[in-house]
Design an enzyme around this catalytic site. Structure first.
Site, PDB file in Angstrom:
ATOM      1  N   ASP A 153      11.675  64.805  25.222  1.00  0.00           N
ATOM      2  CA  ASP A 153      11.565  65.687  26.390  1.00  0.00           C
ATOM      3  C   ASP A 153      12.834  66.501  26.626  1.00  0.00           C
ATOM      4  O   ASP A 153      12.870  67.358  27.519  1.00  0.00           O
ATOM      5  CB  ASP A 153      11.254  64.865  27.643  1.00  0.00           C
ATOM      6  CG  ASP A 153       9.828  64.325  27.614  1.00  0.00           C
ATOM      7  OD1 ASP A 153       8.977  64.913  26.919  1.00  0.00           O
ATOM      8  OD2 ASP A 153       9.574  63.309  28.275  1.00  0.00           O
ATOM      9  N   LYS A 179      10.139  58.879  35.500  1.00  0.00           N
ATOM     10  CA  LYS A 179       8.723  59.274  35.576  1.00  0.00           C
ATOM     11  C   LYS A 179       7.844  58.299  34.791  1.00  0.00           C
ATOM     12  O   LYS A 179       6.799  57.869  35.275  1.00  0.00           O
ATOM     13  CB  LYS A 179       8.580  60.708  35.030  1.00  0.00           C
ATOM     14  CG  LYS A 179       7.161  61.250  35.111  1.00  0.00           C
ATOM     15  CD  LYS A 179       7.147  62.761  35.213  1.00  0.00           C
ATOM     16  CE  LYS A 179       7.495  63.445  33.910  1.00  0.00           C
ATOM     17  NZ  LYS A 179       6.436  63.349  32.885  1.00  0.00           N
ATOM     18  N   SER A 180       8.265  57.947  33.584  1.00  0.00           N
ATOM     19  CA  SER A 180       7.439  57.047  32.761  1.00  0.00           C
ATOM     20  C   SER A 180       7.263  55.698  33.446  1.00  0.00           C
ATOM     21  O   SER A 180       6.155  55.132  33.474  1.00  0.00           O
ATOM     22  CB  SER A 180       8.118  56.815  31.403  1.00  0.00           C
ATOM     23  OG  SER A 180       8.172  58.024  30.685  1.00  0.00           O
ATOM     24  N   ARG A 205       3.798  53.846  35.190  1.00  0.00           N
ATOM     25  CA  ARG A 205       3.409  52.507  34.738  1.00  0.00           C
ATOM     26  C   ARG A 205       3.457  51.489  35.871  1.00  0.00           C
ATOM     27  O   ARG A 205       2.673  50.532  35.892  1.00  0.00           O
ATOM     28  CB  ARG A 205       4.299  52.084  33.562  1.00  0.00           C
ATOM     29  CG  ARG A 205       3.958  52.842  32.262  1.00  0.00           C
ATOM     30  CD  ARG A 205       5.097  52.767  31.274  1.00  0.00           C
ATOM     31  NE  ARG A 205       4.793  53.348  29.968  1.00  0.00           N
ATOM     32  CZ  ARG A 205       4.802  54.663  29.680  1.00  0.00           C
ATOM     33  NH1 ARG A 205       5.071  55.547  30.631  1.00  0.00           N
ATOM     34  NH2 ARG A 205       4.537  55.091  28.454  1.00  0.00           N
ATOM     35  N   GLN A 214       2.487  57.642  24.749  1.00  0.00           N
ATOM     36  CA  GLN A 214       1.267  57.720  25.558  1.00  0.00           C
ATOM     37  C   GLN A 214       0.087  57.120  24.801  1.00  0.00           C
ATOM     38  O   GLN A 214      -0.713  56.375  25.365  1.00  0.00           O
ATOM     39  CB  GLN A 214       0.981  59.175  25.931  1.00  0.00           C
ATOM     40  CG  GLN A 214       2.015  59.751  26.882  1.00  0.00           C
ATOM     41  CD  GLN A 214       1.829  61.228  27.155  1.00  0.00           C
ATOM     42  OE1 GLN A 214       0.892  61.854  26.651  1.00  0.00           O
ATOM     43  NE2 GLN A 214       2.712  61.794  27.961  1.00  0.00           N
ATOM     44  N   LYS A 255       3.205  69.653  24.165  1.00  0.00           N
ATOM     45  CA  LYS A 255       3.644  69.122  25.469  1.00  0.00           C
ATOM     46  C   LYS A 255       3.030  69.974  26.586  1.00  0.00           C
ATOM     47  O   LYS A 255       2.061  70.676  26.351  1.00  0.00           O
ATOM     48  CB  LYS A 255       5.178  69.110  25.530  1.00  0.00           C
ATOM     49  CG  LYS A 255       5.808  68.155  24.535  1.00  0.00           C
ATOM     50  CD  LYS A 255       5.504  66.725  24.890  1.00  0.00           C
ATOM     51  CE  LYS A 255       6.059  65.751  23.871  1.00  0.00           C
ATOM     52  NZ  LYS A 255       5.640  64.385  24.148  1.00  0.00           N
ATOM     53  N   SER A 262       3.907  58.678  19.554  1.00  0.00           N
ATOM     54  CA  SER A 262       3.524  58.955  20.940  1.00  0.00           C
ATOM     55  C   SER A 262       3.434  57.665  21.749  1.00  0.00           C
ATOM     56  O   SER A 262       2.575  56.815  21.486  1.00  0.00           O
ATOM     57  CB  SER A 262       2.175  59.682  20.990  1.00  0.00           C
ATOM     58  OG  SER A 262       1.698  59.684  22.325  1.00  0.00           O
ATOM     59  N   ARG A 277      -4.428  70.484  26.445  1.00  0.00           N
ATOM     60  CA  ARG A 277      -3.722  69.530  25.582  1.00  0.00           C
ATOM     61  C   ARG A 277      -4.694  68.598  24.841  1.00  0.00           C
ATOM     62  O   ARG A 277      -5.779  68.306  25.332  1.00  0.00           O
ATOM     63  CB  ARG A 277      -2.711  68.730  26.420  1.00  0.00           C
ATOM     64  CG  ARG A 277      -1.644  69.650  26.989  1.00  0.00           C
ATOM     65  CD  ARG A 277      -0.632  68.917  27.822  1.00  0.00           C
ATOM     66  NE  ARG A 277       0.185  68.011  27.027  1.00  0.00           N
ATOM     67  CZ  ARG A 277       1.075  67.187  27.549  1.00  0.00           C
ATOM     68  NH1 ARG A 277       1.260  67.141  28.859  1.00  0.00           N
ATOM     69  NH2 ARG A 277       1.794  66.399  26.765  1.00  0.00           N
ATOM     70  N   GLY A 290       0.092  64.563  31.337  1.00  0.00           N
ATOM     71  CA  GLY A 290      -0.452  63.954  30.123  1.00  0.00           C
ATOM     72  C   GLY A 290      -0.304  62.445  30.158  1.00  0.00           C
ATOM     73  O   GLY A 290      -1.202  61.710  29.744  1.00  0.00           O
TER      74      GLY A 290
HETATM   75  C1  S3P Z   1       5.754  59.734  27.949  1.00  0.00           C
HETATM   76  C2  S3P Z   1       5.692  59.906  26.605  1.00  0.00           C
HETATM   77  C3  S3P Z   1       6.067  61.165  25.927  1.00  0.00           C
HETATM   78  C4  S3P Z   1       6.827  62.103  26.853  1.00  0.00           C
HETATM   79  C5  S3P Z   1       6.223  62.168  28.226  1.00  0.00           C
HETATM   80  C6  S3P Z   1       6.223  60.798  28.864  1.00  0.00           C
HETATM   81  C7  S3P Z   1       5.364  58.428  28.509  1.00  0.00           C
HETATM   82  O1  S3P Z   1       4.877  61.816  25.516  1.00  0.00           O
HETATM   83  O2  S3P Z   1       6.904  63.397  26.279  1.00  0.00           O
HETATM   84  O3  S3P Z   1       6.964  63.052  29.049  1.00  0.00           O
HETATM   85  O4  S3P Z   1       5.685  58.152  29.687  1.00  0.00           O
HETATM   86  O5  S3P Z   1       4.751  57.638  27.778  1.00  0.00           O
HETATM   87  P1  S3P Z   1       4.165  61.471  24.091  1.00  0.00           P
HETATM   88  O6  S3P Z   1       3.683  60.092  24.146  1.00  0.00           O
HETATM   89  O7  S3P Z   1       3.046  62.476  23.975  1.00  0.00           O
HETATM   90  O8  S3P Z   1       5.243  61.686  23.072  1.00  0.00           O
END
Ligand code: S3P
Length: 450
Positions: free
Chosen positions: A327, A28-29, A33, A176, A354, A174, A129, A101
């Protein structure tokens, strides 16, 4: 988008051995991106193995709204024709990031230094959030934001017309937030520096380098320091998205707790900033092995084999590992219920912000199924009952959180009585084939209560 539909109650019944191969979806990440960096590059970025879950599809829609041409060729093959760094057009509608998020925070970062204005919203979970963690650093570049109280969505960001580069230490671990700052730094002149006290997933740094940006990383006394040189021309890439370790977690953990199981989960990305779960499970006594270890697209990859592990024991999870398995705590707490003794998880405050408050959601659901849990602001302890002794029989609230819903479906495979969730709909955000895949392995998940 999740949270907008009719709830889908689901029940998982105790089942026989899980056997076979679990082909889980793309990461997913990396999927988010790939679309975002593709949209900021020049030329055609070709992506294969994209996760086609709701979260990522919302990001694809958003990239179109900012002017990129995003084409779905089917079967996880996508093309993105980018607009170049600084080339985002002003969207004429509100950007709805659904449950994601990652989507909203990364996209806010990208547009914060482009001199356009955009309004963001999401589902009931996302709109609760905290967004100040992104609006604070993008204000340093010169962006302005107006949202609801306590920095919640819906929110409008007015991008900086003349952005300045920033040096920023992230106040919480984080990826993100780190990524939002780096993506904002792309269209600022000079060098943007992000320092993180604890390393978090590093896909943004790796992928920015892959797209041709100048990124350097070094360990300093303050933490991990990432320096990005602004205003590069990003070059379109060919990206094969590895399979998601966070999705692999579910068939792996299900196999560990379900008697007689032997499941192979091929092609899983094992980037060290993501793989903390597997070390933790091995410390708990899991029969988990890495086969065919190799490198693909600059990332370590292996096939995971998980077998039923009757002698799991509770452990204290190393808090230094928290970011690399953030996660996975919900599903670890399920495994912990089937272990002998207490599993102690500390330094995990981020779990409270989360898709749901994951400590609260899991604690309530575990208790409803006969497992004792103690909790504090940034820690929790699951009191394992040992294999064969977990009662089940409870209905849990998934709280619009895919990982909560899937964790309880895994739990029900090995409890004495079935386990239900009020709404399995959110599973589609990250793992749309979860039910089919688990059923093929031998699970008994049905769409109804008990
Ligand atoms: C993610 C970062 C994490 C993770 C999320 C995906 C990302 O969140 O929990 O599912 O793809 O950068 P945080 O940056 O809030 O820790």
């Amino acid at each position: 988008m999740s949270g907008h539909g009719t709830p889908i109650p689901m029940t998982s019944r105790p089942c026989g051995p899980l056997k076979g191969e679990a082909i889980v979806p793309g990461d997913k990440s990396i999927s988010h991106r790939s679309l975002i960096l593709g949209a900021l590059a020049v030329g055609e970025t070709k992506i294969s193995g994209l996760l086609e879950g709701e979260d990522v599809l919302d990001t694809a829609k958003a990239m179109r709204a900012f002017g990129a041409d995003v084409v779905d060729h089917g079967g996880g093959e996508w093309s993105v024709f980018g607009v170049g760094v600084g080339g985002f057009a002003e969207p004429d509608q509100v950007i709805d990031c659904g449950n994601s998020g990652t989507g909203v925070r990364l996209i806010m970062g990208c547009m914060a230094t482009t001199g356009i204005t955009a309004t963001f919203t999401g589902d009931a979970s996302l709109n609760k959030r905290p967004m100040a963690r992104v609006t604070d650093p993008i204000a340093l570049f010169g962006a302005q934001s107006v949202g609801r109280s306590e920095g919640r969505l819906p929110m409008t960001i007015v991008g900086a017309k003349d952005p300045v580069p920033v040096r920023y230490t992230t106040p919480m671990p984080s990826a993100q937030v780190k990524s939002a700052v780096l993506l904002a730094g792309l269209n600022a002149p000079g060098q943007t520096v992000v320092i993180e006290k604890e390393a978090t997933r590093d896909h943004t740094e790796r992928m920015l380098t892959g797209f041709g940006a100048e990124v350097s990383v070094r360990d300093t006394e303050e933490g991990r320091e990432i320096t990005l040189t602004g205003q590069p021309e990003l070059q379109a890439q060919v990206i094969a998205v590895p399979r998601d370790p966070s999705s692999a977690a579910f068939p792996v953990c299900a196999a560990l707790i379900t008697p007689g199981s032997d499941v192979l989960v091929p092609n899983i990305g094992l980037n060290p900033t993501r793989a903390g779960l597997f070390t933790t499970l091995q410390e708990m006594g899991a029969d988990l092995t890495f086969e065919n270890q190799r490198e693909e697209g600059g990332e370590p990859v292996a096939d995971l084999r998980a077998k039923f592990s009757p002698d799991l024991k509770g452990i204290e999870v190393d808090p230094a590992r928290a970011a690399s398995m953030i996660d996975e705590y919900p599903v670890v707490s399920v495994v912990a219920s089937f272990a002998q003794g207490d599993t102690v998880m500390k330094g995990v405050k981020e779990l409270r912000v989360k898709e749901s408050d994951r400590i609260d959601a899991m604690a309530k659901g575990l208790r409803a199924n006969g497992v004792e849990v103690d909790e504090g602001d940034d820690w929790w302890i699951v009191k394992g009952l040992g294999h064969g002794n977990v009662p089940g029989g409870g209905t849990c609230e998934s709280q619009l959180d895919h990982r909560i819903a899937m964790s309880f479906m895994v739990m029900g495979m090995a409890t004495q009585k079935p386990v239900s969730v009020d709404d399995g709909g959110p599973i589609a955000t990250s793992f749309p084939i979860f039910e089919t895949l688990m059923d093929q392995l031998g699970a008994r998940i049905v769409r109804s209560n008990a």
